[in-house]
Design an enzyme around this catalytic site. Structure first.
Site, PDB file in Angstrom:
ATOM      1  N   SER A 124       0.828  -1.198   0.000  1.00 50.39           N
ATOM      2  CA  SER A 124       0.000   0.000   0.000  1.00 50.39           C
ATOM      3  C   SER A 124       0.861   1.246   0.000  1.00 50.39           C
ATOM      4  O   SER A 124       1.974   1.253   0.552  1.00 50.39           O
ATOM      5  CB  SER A 124      -0.865  -0.037   1.264  1.00 50.39           C
ATOM      6  OG  SER A 124      -1.433   1.218   1.503  1.00 50.39           O
ATOM      7  N   TYR A 149      -2.193  -1.353  10.958  1.00 50.12           N
ATOM      8  CA  TYR A 149      -2.413  -1.915   9.613  1.00 50.12           C
ATOM      9  C   TYR A 149      -1.267  -1.522   8.684  1.00 50.12           C
ATOM     10  O   TYR A 149      -0.679  -2.362   8.000  1.00 50.12           O
ATOM     11  CB  TYR A 149      -3.755  -1.417   9.041  1.00 50.12           C
ATOM     12  CG  TYR A 149      -3.846  -1.606   7.545  1.00 50.12           C
ATOM     13  CD1 TYR A 149      -4.007  -2.872   7.002  1.00 50.12           C
ATOM     14  CD2 TYR A 149      -3.728  -0.520   6.665  1.00 50.12           C
ATOM     15  CE1 TYR A 149      -4.055  -3.056   5.625  1.00 50.12           C
ATOM     16  CE2 TYR A 149      -3.785  -0.689   5.297  1.00 50.12           C
ATOM     17  CZ  TYR A 149      -3.943  -1.959   4.777  1.00 50.12           C
ATOM     18  OH  TYR A 149      -3.977  -2.146   3.426  1.00 50.12           O
ATOM     19  N   LYS A 153       1.961  -3.789   6.572  1.00 57.94           N
ATOM     20  CA  LYS A 153       2.414  -3.732   5.164  1.00 57.94           C
ATOM     21  C   LYS A 153       3.903  -3.409   5.132  1.00 57.94           C
ATOM     22  O   LYS A 153       4.671  -4.009   4.374  1.00 57.94           O
ATOM     23  CB  LYS A 153       1.626  -2.658   4.395  1.00 57.94           C
ATOM     24  CG  LYS A 153       0.152  -2.955   4.255  1.00 57.94           C
ATOM     25  CD  LYS A 153      -0.089  -4.203   3.430  1.00 57.94           C
ATOM     26  CE  LYS A 153      -1.547  -4.586   3.355  1.00 57.94           C
ATOM     27  NZ  LYS A 153      -1.774  -5.937   2.840  1.00 57.94           N
TER      28      LYS A 153
HETATM   29  P1  NAD Z   1     -10.892  -7.373   1.300  1.00 53.73           P
HETATM   30  O1  NAD Z   1     -11.106  -7.385   2.768  1.00 53.73           O
HETATM   31  O2  NAD Z   1     -12.073  -7.191   0.430  1.00 53.73           O
HETATM   32  O3  NAD Z   1     -10.131  -8.703   0.847  1.00 53.73           O
HETATM   33  C1  NAD Z   1      -9.253  -9.413   1.697  1.00 53.73           C
HETATM   34  C2  NAD Z   1      -9.725 -10.847   1.741  1.00 53.73           C
HETATM   35  O4  NAD Z   1      -8.843 -11.610   2.563  1.00 53.73           O
HETATM   36  C3  NAD Z   1     -11.134 -11.006   2.330  1.00 53.73           C
HETATM   37  O5  NAD Z   1     -11.921 -11.711   1.396  1.00 53.73           O
HETATM   38  C4  NAD Z   1     -10.925 -11.791   3.613  1.00 53.73           C
HETATM   39  O6  NAD Z   1     -12.004 -12.649   3.883  1.00 53.73           O
HETATM   40  C5  NAD Z   1      -9.629 -12.522   3.331  1.00 53.73           C
HETATM   41  N1  NAD Z   1      -8.822 -12.860   4.518  1.00 53.73           N
HETATM   42  C6  NAD Z   1      -8.458 -12.053   5.538  1.00 53.73           C
HETATM   43  N2  NAD Z   1      -7.696 -12.725   6.418  1.00 53.73           N
HETATM   44  C7  NAD Z   1      -7.576 -14.004   5.944  1.00 53.73           C
HETATM   45  C8  NAD Z   1      -6.915 -15.172   6.399  1.00 53.73           C
HETATM   46  N3  NAD Z   1      -6.259 -15.197   7.565  1.00 53.73           N
HETATM   47  N4  NAD Z   1      -7.003 -16.297   5.653  1.00 53.73           N
HETATM   48  C9  NAD Z   1      -7.696 -16.294   4.490  1.00 53.73           C
HETATM   49  N5  NAD Z   1      -8.339 -15.226   4.000  1.00 53.73           N
HETATM   50  C10 NAD Z   1      -8.284 -14.096   4.719  1.00 53.73           C
HETATM   51  O7  NAD Z   1      -9.791  -6.264   0.995  1.00 53.73           O
HETATM   52  P2  NAD Z   1      -9.302  -5.658  -0.392  1.00 53.73           P
HETATM   53  O8  NAD Z   1      -9.679  -4.235  -0.436  1.00 53.73           O
HETATM   54  O9  NAD Z   1      -9.688  -6.562  -1.511  1.00 53.73           O
HETATM   55  O10 NAD Z   1      -7.729  -5.707  -0.165  1.00 53.73           O
HETATM   56  C11 NAD Z   1      -6.929  -6.790  -0.620  1.00 53.73           C
HETATM   57  C12 NAD Z   1      -5.506  -6.568  -0.159  1.00 53.73           C
HETATM   58  O11 NAD Z   1      -5.037  -5.314  -0.675  1.00 53.73           O
HETATM   59  C13 NAD Z   1      -5.350  -6.477   1.359  1.00 53.73           C
HETATM   60  O12 NAD Z   1      -4.138  -7.101   1.722  1.00 53.73           O
HETATM   61  C14 NAD Z   1      -5.285  -4.997   1.603  1.00 53.73           C
HETATM   62  O13 NAD Z   1      -4.584  -4.701   2.786  1.00 53.73           O
HETATM   63  C15 NAD Z   1      -4.555  -4.512   0.369  1.00 53.73           C
HETATM   64  N6  NAD Z   1      -4.797  -3.087   0.070  1.00 53.73           N
HETATM   65  C16 NAD Z   1      -6.078  -2.638  -0.068  1.00 53.73           C
HETATM   66  C17 NAD Z   1      -6.312  -1.293  -0.325  1.00 53.73           C
HETATM   67  C18 NAD Z   1      -7.720  -0.765  -0.447  1.00 53.73           C
HETATM   68  O14 NAD Z   1      -7.896   0.459  -0.373  1.00 53.73           O
HETATM   69  N7  NAD Z   1      -8.738  -1.597  -0.645  1.00 53.73           N
HETATM   70  C19 NAD Z   1      -5.243  -0.405  -0.468  1.00 53.73           C
HETATM   71  C20 NAD Z   1      -3.936  -0.898  -0.347  1.00 53.73           C
HETATM   72  C21 NAD Z   1      -3.736  -2.261  -0.083  1.00 53.73           C
HETATM   73  N1  UFG Z   2     -12.707  10.965   3.556  1.00 51.83           N
HETATM   74  C1  UFG Z   2     -13.732  11.816   3.936  1.00 51.83           C
HETATM   75  N2  UFG Z   2     -14.870  11.265   4.425  1.00 51.83           N
HETATM   76  C2  UFG Z   2     -15.040   9.915   4.556  1.00 51.83           C
HETATM   77  C3  UFG Z   2     -13.989   9.053   4.171  1.00 51.83           C
HETATM   78  C4  UFG Z   2     -12.836   9.621   3.673  1.00 51.83           C
HETATM   79  O1  UFG Z   2     -13.607  13.040   3.843  1.00 51.83           O
HETATM   80  O2  UFG Z   2     -16.100   9.467   5.029  1.00 51.83           O
HETATM   81  C5  UFG Z   2     -11.484  11.555   2.973  1.00 51.83           C
HETATM   82  C6  UFG Z   2     -10.214  11.248   3.769  1.00 51.83           C
HETATM   83  O3  UFG Z   2     -10.013  12.211   4.779  1.00 51.83           O
HETATM   84  C7  UFG Z   2      -9.160  11.283   2.668  1.00 51.83           C
HETATM   85  C8  UFG Z   2      -9.898  10.761   1.436  1.00 51.83           C
HETATM   86  O4  UFG Z   2     -11.288  10.962   1.718  1.00 51.83           O
HETATM   87  O5  UFG Z   2      -8.751  12.605   2.422  1.00 51.83           O
HETATM   88  C9  UFG Z   2      -9.654   9.284   1.146  1.00 51.83           C
HETATM   89  O6  UFG Z   2      -9.917   8.543   2.332  1.00 51.83           O
HETATM   90  P1  UFG Z   2     -10.046   6.938   2.304  1.00 51.83           P
HETATM   91  O7  UFG Z   2     -10.380   6.524   3.701  1.00 51.83           O
HETATM   92  O8  UFG Z   2     -10.964   6.513   1.217  1.00 51.83           O
HETATM   93  O9  UFG Z   2      -8.585   6.465   1.865  1.00 51.83           O
HETATM   94  P2  UFG Z   2      -7.158   6.717   2.540  1.00 51.83           P
HETATM   95  O10 UFG Z   2      -6.321   7.434   1.531  1.00 51.83           O
HETATM   96  O11 UFG Z   2      -7.286   7.315   3.873  1.00 51.83           O
HETATM   97  O12 UFG Z   2      -6.643   5.223   2.755  1.00 51.83           O
HETATM   98  C10 UFG Z   2      -6.748   4.224   1.743  1.00 51.83           C
HETATM   99  C11 UFG Z   2      -6.890   2.855   2.397  1.00 51.83           C
HETATM  100  C12 UFG Z   2      -5.627   2.506   3.129  1.00 51.83           C
HETATM  101  C13 UFG Z   2      -4.456   2.614   2.206  1.00 51.83           C
HETATM  102  C14 UFG Z   2      -4.388   3.998   1.583  1.00 51.83           C
HETATM  103  C15 UFG Z   2      -3.278   4.105   0.583  1.00 51.83           C
HETATM  104  O13 UFG Z   2      -7.969   2.853   3.305  1.00 51.83           O
HETATM  105  O14 UFG Z   2      -5.717   1.171   3.573  1.00 51.83           O
HETATM  106  O15 UFG Z   2      -5.617   4.276   0.917  1.00 51.83           O
HETATM  107  O16 UFG Z   2      -3.379   3.120  -0.358  1.00 51.83           O
HETATM  108  F1  UFG Z   2      -3.325   2.397   2.922  1.00 51.83           F
END
Ligand code: NAD
Ligand code: UFG
Length: 338
Positions: A124, A149, A153
């Site tokens: 991330s 969290y 990462k």
């Molecule tokens: P998500 O929660 O939709 O998907 C993660 C999946 O992993 C879920 O289906 C959950 O059931 C499964 N899981 C969790 N722990 C487990 C375990 N111990 N064994 C087996 N399965 C397990 O999340 P996502 O948004 O699809 O994110 C996927 C990956 O990308 C994550 O590692 C997350 O940290 C990373 N990531 C997400 C974002 C974002 O904004 N969505 C940003 C940066 C990184």
């Molecule tokens: N925000 C609002 N109102 C809300 C939610 C978010 O104003 O209800 C604003 C936040 O302050 C920020 C922007 O919208 O300025 C984006 O916020 P998000 O929560 O959607 O995303 P972040 O950038 O905070 O974080 C996300 C993921 C993290 C990841 C990061 C970088 O949640 O897990 O992007 O990849 F690490």
């Protein structure tokens, strides 16, 4: 080539399964369904017309995971499985370290014992902390994370890099995602947060569908063009395609590779509200609230390295991201409904 997708029933994993199968890869999915619906697998099969072998297994379950490896004999793993809620991680740090780090340690141990040393890891942009410079290139130093969290990462990047250093047979790709939003064009798979969404786009779509009253904008006094936080939003299908392109960095001798996956464009919270309203015709009422703890003003990528080395570039703009997020939410007001 067969790819084992951990967390493949989740938001990004499910979209990646579609792109992998469309590109001709064989897949198998492992997910404990902690944050996903069992309905996802059927919907994936409906989209691709191909069977998706699914194992409801926790990656911390060494025996269960070993059986999956013995059965499927994957060539590579794309590792999405993990917990991802920033605020929850502050309240439950042990659970986050145990699941994300403990899980990945079990996974990589099973992998090496089964002779599979190719892994793509979901990292991330959070590892950059408050970034030293913008746009953020991969050379930007890793920073100080503001929550457990983020530290998982940060540490898992280090752990996977050290595995490669100790044993060069490991090929490791660290993909640093920016802010994935949107959904598959079919409107049948998408982001399905539990309870009140933490992230901006699912919050907006739930306001649009009438589940929430109004958006709370966290701060309008940042040093950005309109005072609200700026992020690099990327369509989840583009992000998924980035994983398919990254597979080429798992060829023997590739070693360790790190890529940003973003668009290189920053949008503020109010830009997103306006784009959503324009793309969908649905009005999003909002109020300005104080800043959210741990948030930074601005975060967007330089995606050039991925374009140069992987031949990957995000194709969808903010309009498609809003349209597709809305299609998913309006076709599935209760998410997967379970
Ligand atoms: P998500 O929660 O939709 O998907 C993660 C999946 O992993 C879920 O289906 C959950 O059931 C499964 N899981 C969790 N722990 C487990 C375990 N111990 N064994 C087996 N399965 C397990 O999340 P996502 O948004 O699809 O994110 C996927 C990956 O990308 C994550 O590692 C997350 O940290 C990373 N990531 C997400 C974002 C974002 O904004 N969505 C940003 C940066 C990184
Ligand atoms: N925000 C609002 N109102 C809300 C939610 C978010 O104003 O209800 C604003 C936040 O302050 C920020 C922007 O919208 O300025 C984006 O916020 P998000 O929560 O959607 O995303 P972040 O950038 O905070 O974080 C996300 C993921 C993290 C990841 C990061 C970088 O949640 O897990 O992007 O990849 F690490």
């Amino acid at each position: 080539m067969k790819i084992l997708v951990t967390g493949g029933a989740g938001f990004i994993g499910s979209h990646t399964v579609v792109e992998l199968q469309s590109a001709g890869y064989e897949v198998a999915v492992v997910d404990n369904l902690y944050n996903a619906s069992p309905k996802v697998i059927g919907r994936l099969e409906a989209i691709t017309g191909k069977k998706v072998p699914f194992y409801k297994v926790d990656i911390r379950d060494r025996e269960g995971l070993t059986e999956v490896f013995e059965q499927e004999k994957p060539d590579a793993v794309i590792h999405f499985a993990g917990l991802k809620a920033v605020g929850e991680s502050v309240r439950k740090p042990w659970e986050y370290y145990e699941n994300n780090i403990g899980g990945t340690l079990v996974l990589t141990d099973v992998m090496r014992k089964c002779g599979c040393k190719n892994i793509i890891f979901s990292s991330s942009a959070t590892v950059y902390g408050d970034p030293a410079f913008i746009p953020i290139t991969e050379e930007c130093p890793k920073g100080t994370c503001t929550n457990p969290y983020g530290w998982t990462k940060w540490m898992l990047e280090q752990i996977l890099s050290d595995l490669h250093t100790a044993d060069p047979e490991w090929n490791v790709v660290l993909l640093r995602y920016f802010n994935p939003i949107g959904a598959h064009k079919s409107g049948t798979i998408g982001e399905n947060p539990n309870g009140i969404p933490n992230n901006l786009m699912p919050y907006i779509t739930q306001v649009a569908v009438g589940k929430l009253e109004k958006l709370h904008v966290f701060g309008n006094d940042y040093d950005t063009h309109d005072g609200t936080g700026v992020r690099d939003y990327i369509h989840v299908v583009d992000l998924a395609k980035g994983h398919v392109c990254a597979l080429k960095k798992l060829e023997p001798g590739s070693g360790l590779s790190i890529y940003n996956l973003g668009t290189g464009v920053g949008y503020s919270v109010l830009d997103i509200v306006n784009s959503f309203e324009e793309a969908t015709g649905v009005k999003i009422p909002y109020v300005i609230d104080p800043r959210r703890a741990g948030d930074i003003a601005e975060c967007y990528s330089s995606p050039e390295k991925a374009e140069k080395e992987l031949g990957w570039k995000a194709e969808n703009g903010i309009r498609e991201m809003c349209e597709d997020a809305w299609r998913w939410q309006s076709m599935n007001p209760q998410g997967y409904g379970d």
